[in-house]
Design an enzyme around this catalytic site. Structure first.
Site, PDB file in Angstrom:
ATOM      1  N   PHE A 375       0.698  -1.227   0.009  1.00 44.93           N
ATOM      2  CA  PHE A 375      -0.054  -0.095   0.209  1.00 44.93           C
ATOM      3  C   PHE A 375       0.744   1.323   0.001  1.00 44.93           C
ATOM      4  CE2 PHE A 375      -2.115  -3.139   2.861  1.00 44.93           C
ATOM      5  CZ  PHE A 375      -2.985  -3.724   1.699  1.00 44.93           C
ATOM      6  N   CYS A 376       1.851   1.271  -0.701  1.00 43.62           N
ATOM      7  CA  CYS A 376       2.877   2.317  -0.817  1.00 43.62           C
ATOM      8  C   CYS A 376       3.159   2.842   0.681  1.00 43.62           C
ATOM      9  CB  CYS A 376       2.364   3.403  -1.546  1.00 43.62           C
ATOM     10  SG  CYS A 376       2.248   3.013  -3.410  1.00 43.62           S
ATOM     11  N   ALA A 377       3.259   2.209   1.583  1.00 40.58           N
ATOM     12  CA  ALA A 377       3.640   2.571   3.008  1.00 40.58           C
ATOM     13  C   ALA A 377       4.519   1.298   3.680  1.00 40.58           C
ATOM     14  CB  ALA A 377       2.462   2.563   3.715  1.00 40.58           C
TER      15      ALA A 377
END
Length: 455
Positions: A375-377
């Site tokens: 999740f781009c985290a």
């Protein structure tokens, strides 16, 4: 709040009409089903109201600011009125600027380009990459993931107290996590920042679609969000807040619209006088439709009433949490604990399942769209999954075959346009997949798990 108690809140506000609500998709097992869009944290469907407003304006489309014709003047008024609508939606202060951008990522990169020389930036490792990565030309202090809102404030206070020399500083923090949905103590973090002479920017990409966001009440210096998460189309965003750093910085893009006056010098060079308004960072022909769509979404959410929207979302959150709690193999990911307030975003892992395989089965066999991955985290997911936070990963699924363990998770997210039936179908599908397994064979293709249709 139990589901039975929360059910009383559901009647306060029905789900808002959104595009694609009646779209049907094919199932790999045969037949079709109405698509259940449960990936709002990535992109929320556009509100029907927004789409209708844009369609009504489209015949009058014209370039803004520099045209004498009627359509150009109409578009200019619409564009600047959109700016005022967004400012009201965000509770901006007198003197604040609203700059239209392409997205939250674009907004935060704009602010990063406007930082004063020698600025120090403080950012938690729990941020989305949009707010974790733009600060490449600043001195950055990355803060460890906190285990509670109170610890978040204490961690920031210690870091700010230790900084030296005492030059300009900026704190960047999310309002609601795009991974866990948990609400962050924004007002308290802003107070800590200001007490130590720092400023603060709020990444409201996940907060603004679910809760009211007031620059004045939260006492933040800037706020950034994206239109495509606020029930507007792709390609538009906002950076709103204090004007001084923006006014003193070189234009984000150099070109027409950002310049007030350009003249040749006697030595053959060019002198430029730049605008001091938001236009300074809006060079080129702006995305008028995008700005208008954001303003329309702001108006629609305001008219629906955030009290009503929040009450209904709490009902849906509790429905999902209660349903998943009945499946022992499911573990919901959390920083602050199970009872922490959150928006309609939950990530989880399923024992014995590769997350990409599980998400693929939800889509192919049940017509349910969720998201799997990091999740781009990445640092946050690595922390939540108990692996090395420094381990690299990809935003999509890693190369892991169905059934193999993968260091990624599944995220379900929903909002103002989500019907009860979509949430009910999701909970039922999770239970059925865990109990009975997938009904189809899957394989890995280009890093993703997909149904095997070769037979």
């Amino acid at each position: 709040m139990s589901v039975s108690t929360a059910a009383a809140d559901r009647s306060v506000c029905a789900s808002l009409p959104v595009l694609g609500r009646d779209v049907t998709v094919p199932l790999v097992t045969g037949g079709e089903v109405t698509y259940a869009a449960l990936d709002y944290a990535a992109s929320a469907p556009a509100l029907q109201r927004v789409w209708d407003d844009v369609a009504a304006y489209a015949p009058y489309y014209g370039s803004v600011h520099r045209g004498a014709g009627y359509l150009s003047q109409l578009s200019t008024d619409l564009f600047e009125n959109a700016r005022r609508t967004v400012a009201e939606f965000l509770g901006c202060r007198d003197g604040d600027q609203v700059v239209f951008t392409r997205s939250t990522t674009d907004s935060l990169n704009l602010l990063a380009a406007a930082l004063p020389a020698d600025c120090q930036v403080f950012v938690f490792e729990t941020e989305h990459h949009a707010s974790l990565l733009p600060w490449r030309n600043a001195r950055v202090t990355y803060l460890d993931a906190p285990s509670s809102p109170r610890q978040a404030v204490e961690t920031l206070e210690r870091a700010l107290a230790d900084r030296e020399p005492y030059g300009p500083a900026l704190v960047c923090v999310t309002g609601a996590s795009n991974v866990t949905g948990e609400l962050w103590p924004v007002r308290e973090l802003a107070a800590a920042a200001h007490a130590h002479g720092a400023r603060i920017v709020l990444d409201a990409a996940q907060l603004a679609p679910h809760h009211p966001v007031s620059v004045r009440d939260l006492d933040v210096d800037w706020v950034a969000f994206s239109g495509h998460k606020l029930y507007a189309p792709f390609g538009s965003g906002v950076l709103a807040g204090r004007s001084d750093w923006l006014r003193e910085a070189d234009p984000y893009l150099a070109g027409g619209g950002a310049s007030r006056k350009v003249a040749r010098r006697t030595d053959g060079g060019v002198d430029v006088e730049w605008h001091e308004s938001a236009a300074r960072h809006e060079a080129g022909s702006p995305n008028v439709i995008g700005a208008y769509a954001i303003a329309s979404a702001c108006a629609a959410l305001t008219e629906a009433g955030f009290d009503n929207l929040v009450a209904r979302e709490r009902y849906l959150i509790e429905k999902v949490r209660t349903g998943l709690a009945e499946v022992p193999e499911v573990r919901i990911l959390s920083l602050f604990g199970d009872d922490a307030p959150r928006v309609g975003v939950l990530s989880f892992v399923v024992e014995g399942w590769n997350s990409s395989h599980f998400a693929a089965a939800l889509s192919a066999e049940y017509g349910i769209g969720v998201r799997d991955g990091l999740f781009c985290a990445h640092p946050l997911l690595r922390t939540l999954l108990g692996s090395d936070p420094q381990t690299q990963g990809e935003c999509g699924a890693p190369e892991a075959a169905p059934g193999e363990k993968s260091l990624n998770a599944i995220r379900v997210s929903f909002g103002a346009g989500t019907p009860d039936e979509h949430v009910d179908r999701f909970v039922s599908a999770v239970k059925e997949l865990v109990q009975d397994g997938a009904r189809w064979n899957y394989r890995t293709e280009d890093g993703r798990c997909v149904p095997d249709t070769s037979a």
